[in-house]
Design a protein around this motif. Structure first.
Motif, PDB file in Angstrom:
ATOM      1  N   LYS A 176       0.838  -1.206   0.000  1.00 52.45           N
ATOM      2  CA  LYS A 176       0.000   0.000   0.000  1.00 52.45           C
ATOM      3  C   LYS A 176       0.869   1.251   0.000  1.00 52.45           C
ATOM      4  O   LYS A 176       0.600   2.224  -0.730  1.00 52.45           O
ATOM      5  N   LEU A 177       1.917   1.246   0.826  1.00 50.99           N
ATOM      6  CA  LEU A 177       2.797   2.406   0.915  1.00 50.99           C
ATOM      7  C   LEU A 177       3.543   2.618  -0.400  1.00 50.99           C
ATOM      8  O   LEU A 177       3.634   3.756  -0.895  1.00 50.99           O
ATOM      9  N   LEU A 178       4.065   1.553  -0.973  1.00 44.99           N
ATOM     10  CA  LEU A 178       4.791   1.683  -2.236  1.00 44.99           C
ATOM     11  C   LEU A 178       3.882   2.187  -3.348  1.00 44.99           C
ATOM     12  O   LEU A 178       4.302   2.973  -4.207  1.00 44.99           O
ATOM     13  N   LYS A 179       2.632   1.768  -3.349  1.00 41.64           N
ATOM     14  CA  LYS A 179       1.675   2.260  -4.347  1.00 41.64           C
ATOM     15  C   LYS A 179       1.432   3.757  -4.162  1.00 41.64           C
ATOM     16  O   LYS A 179       1.321   4.505  -5.150  1.00 41.64           O
ATOM     17  N   LEU A 180       1.346   4.200  -2.904  1.00 44.32           N
ATOM     18  CA  LEU A 180       1.170   5.631  -2.634  1.00 44.32           C
ATOM     19  C   LEU A 180       2.354   6.442  -3.143  1.00 44.32           C
ATOM     20  O   LEU A 180       2.201   7.573  -3.602  1.00 44.32           O
ATOM     21  N   ALA A 183       2.204   6.671  -7.420  1.00 46.35           N
ATOM     22  CA  ALA A 183       1.079   7.181  -8.216  1.00 46.35           C
ATOM     23  C   ALA A 183       0.398   8.307  -7.454  1.00 46.35           C
ATOM     24  O   ALA A 183       0.430   8.344  -6.214  1.00 46.35           O
ATOM     25  N   ARG A 184      -0.216   9.226  -8.159  1.00 41.59           N
ATOM     26  CA  ARG A 184      -0.881  10.358  -7.515  1.00 41.59           C
ATOM     27  C   ARG A 184      -1.983   9.862  -6.592  1.00 41.59           C
ATOM     28  O   ARG A 184      -2.719   8.928  -6.909  1.00 41.59           O
ATOM     29  N   ASN A 185      -2.077  10.513  -5.426  1.00 38.22           N
ATOM     30  CA  ASN A 185      -3.079  10.120  -4.444  1.00 38.22           C
ATOM     31  C   ASN A 185      -3.361  11.295  -3.516  1.00 38.22           C
ATOM     32  O   ASN A 185      -2.703  12.336  -3.587  1.00 38.22           O
ATOM     33  N   ALA A 194       7.960  12.331  -4.570  1.00 39.42           N
ATOM     34  CA  ALA A 194       9.237  12.446  -5.271  1.00 39.42           C
ATOM     35  C   ALA A 194      10.403  12.519  -4.292  1.00 39.42           C
ATOM     36  O   ALA A 194      11.482  11.973  -4.555  1.00 39.42           O
ATOM     37  N   TYR A 195      10.179  13.166  -3.156  1.00 35.51           N
ATOM     38  CA  TYR A 195      11.251  13.287  -2.166  1.00 35.51           C
ATOM     39  C   TYR A 195      11.653  11.916  -1.622  1.00 35.51           C
ATOM     40  O   TYR A 195      12.835  11.578  -1.537  1.00 35.51           O
ATOM     41  N   VAL A 196      10.646  11.109  -1.285  1.00 37.20           N
ATOM     42  CA  VAL A 196      10.924   9.785  -0.740  1.00 37.20           C
ATOM     43  C   VAL A 196      11.608   8.900  -1.770  1.00 37.20           C
ATOM     44  O   VAL A 196      12.637   8.260  -1.487  1.00 37.20           O
ATOM     45  N   THR A 197      11.051   8.844  -2.969  1.00 35.87           N
ATOM     46  CA  THR A 197      11.614   7.938  -3.972  1.00 35.87           C
ATOM     47  C   THR A 197      12.999   8.389  -4.440  1.00 35.87           C
ATOM     48  O   THR A 197      13.852   7.544  -4.750  1.00 35.87           O
ATOM     49  N   THR A 198      13.231   9.697  -4.462  1.00 30.75           N
ATOM     50  CA  THR A 198      14.567  10.178  -4.825  1.00 30.75           C
ATOM     51  C   THR A 198      15.612   9.644  -3.852  1.00 30.75           C
ATOM     52  O   THR A 198      16.667   9.146  -4.257  1.00 30.75           O
ATOM     53  N   LEU A 199      15.306   9.723  -2.552  1.00 31.92           N
ATOM     54  CA  LEU A 199      16.248   9.210  -1.556  1.00 31.92           C
ATOM     55  C   LEU A 199      16.398   7.692  -1.665  1.00 31.92           C
ATOM     56  O   LEU A 199      17.501   7.154  -1.520  1.00 31.92           O
ATOM     57  N   MET A 200      15.309   6.995  -1.961  1.00 32.21           N
ATOM     58  CA  MET A 200      15.381   5.542  -2.124  1.00 32.21           C
ATOM     59  C   MET A 200      16.214   5.150  -3.350  1.00 32.21           C
ATOM     60  O   MET A 200      16.706   4.021  -3.436  1.00 32.21           O
ATOM     61  N   GLY A 201      16.365   6.082  -4.271  1.00 29.11           N
ATOM     62  CA  GLY A 201      17.199   5.843  -5.447  1.00 29.11           C
ATOM     63  C   GLY A 201      18.649   6.229  -5.226  1.00 29.11           C
ATOM     64  O   GLY A 201      19.477   6.095  -6.143  1.00 29.11           O
ATOM     65  N   GLN A 202      18.944   6.710  -4.018  1.00 30.55           N
ATOM     66  CA  GLN A 202      20.307   7.150  -3.713  1.00 30.55           C
ATOM     67  C   GLN A 202      20.930   6.373  -2.549  1.00 30.55           C
ATOM     68  O   GLN A 202      21.893   6.829  -1.946  1.00 30.55           O
ATOM     69  N   VAL A 203      20.386   5.187  -2.251  1.00 30.48           N
ATOM     70  CA  VAL A 203      20.967   4.416  -1.152  1.00 30.48           C
ATOM     71  C   VAL A 203      22.412   4.058  -1.496  1.00 30.48           C
ATOM     72  O   VAL A 203      22.765   3.890  -2.673  1.00 30.48           O
TER      73      VAL A 203
END
Length: 283
Positions: A176-180, A183-185, A194-203
């Motif tokens: 559920k969290l990953l879907k949020l 995609a827009r919600n 975008a902030y969360v996923t950007t950091l997850m792409g920089q581990v």
């Protein structure tokens, strides 16, 4: 990054240096789990049956307990295994912590402070435990629970007494969290997502194992892993990730416990991830 076990019992959330943890610990090998029953559905002909077969095969000879979640928007494909089984979160809860922080800030229209951004970056990209403890304490259990309610993550139970790494999580809620996040919600703004996923792409490179394993070239990834050893159920090793490319847009969660070593859990997760990426790419 260097973390020390002696710093605090509160640092149960699996942020120790990968090199230290990779050595594993002596533990009794758990009995093999019952043959997993993977459930898959898909709008693409043949894909559900292929995924069910391959995920089942990937787990067939693995000891311990694994739970799996997959959702691909592009083909309306879903796979689940032990979707409601609870696991100690270890560090994957850090994505929830950051999401809750952003959600709370959204309510008053404020941006994160420079201090919060520094803590969030260390928490996600390095899996820094001290930063997580600071943000967990700042938010408090009430705000975290309010975010979980807003996100409809009804199976997630925050760890008591500051032990965020012992938060109870399930595949259902992590998906559920990953879907949020992808995609827009109405829960998280586009900027927050975008902030969360950007950091997850920089581990950091040492923490890019798990769900990204075996992904095809050209498929973008964002990941957060967690690992924690306790006296019961051995190592908890988890990986959550989001992926996009090659005609697919998918999120994946693999949670495990009862692993004899950290490496054993990583291998289990990567065996599942490899066949999922392969089957989607071929569909």
């Amino acid at each position: 990054m260097t973390h020390r076990i002696r710093r605090s019992r509160r640092l149960l959330g699996a942020g120790l240096a990968a090199g230290v943890l990779m050595a594993g610990v002596a533990a009794a090998a758990p009995a093999a789990a019952a043959t997993p029953t993977v459930s898959c559905t898909s709008a693409r002909a043949g894909l559900a049956a292929k995924l069910k077969k391959d995920i089942t095969a990937a787990l067939a000879n693995r000891k311990g307990t694994a739970a799996v979640g997959l959702y691909d928007r592009s083909t309306n494909t879903t796979c689940t295994l032990r979707a409601s089984t609870a696991f100690d979160s270890a560090s994957v809860v850090k994505v929830t912590v950051l999401s809750a922080l952003l959600w709370d800030a959204q309510k008053t229209g404020r941006a994160l402070t420079s201090r919060e951004k520094t803590l969030a970056t260390a928490m996600i990209t390095k899996s820094d435990n001290a930063s997580t403890s600071t943000l967990w304490k700042q938010l408090g259990t009430t705000k975290i629970k309010n975010f979980l309610t807003a996100a409809k993550m009804t199976q997630t139970k925050p760890g008591a007494n500051g032990y965020w790494g012992l938060t109870q999580i399930t595949v259902t809620d992590e998906q559920k969290l990953l879907k949020l996040l992808t995609a827009r919600n109405a829960v998280l703004t586009d900027a927050s997502r975008a902030y969360v996923t950007t950091l997850m792409g920089q581990v950091v490179p040492a923490q890019r194992w798990g769900t990204p394993y075996g992904r095809p070239a050209g498929v973008s990834w964002h990941v957060k892993n967690g690992w924690l050893s306790r006296a019961t159920l051995g190592w908890r090793v988890h990986s959550v990730g989001t992926f996009k490319g090659g005609g697919h847009d998918y999120v994946m969660t693999v949670l495990t416990h009862g692993n004899s070593t950290m490496n054993y859990g990583v291998t289990t997760i990567q065996g599942v991830a490899k066949v999922i990426h392969k089957d989607l790419a071929a569909s």
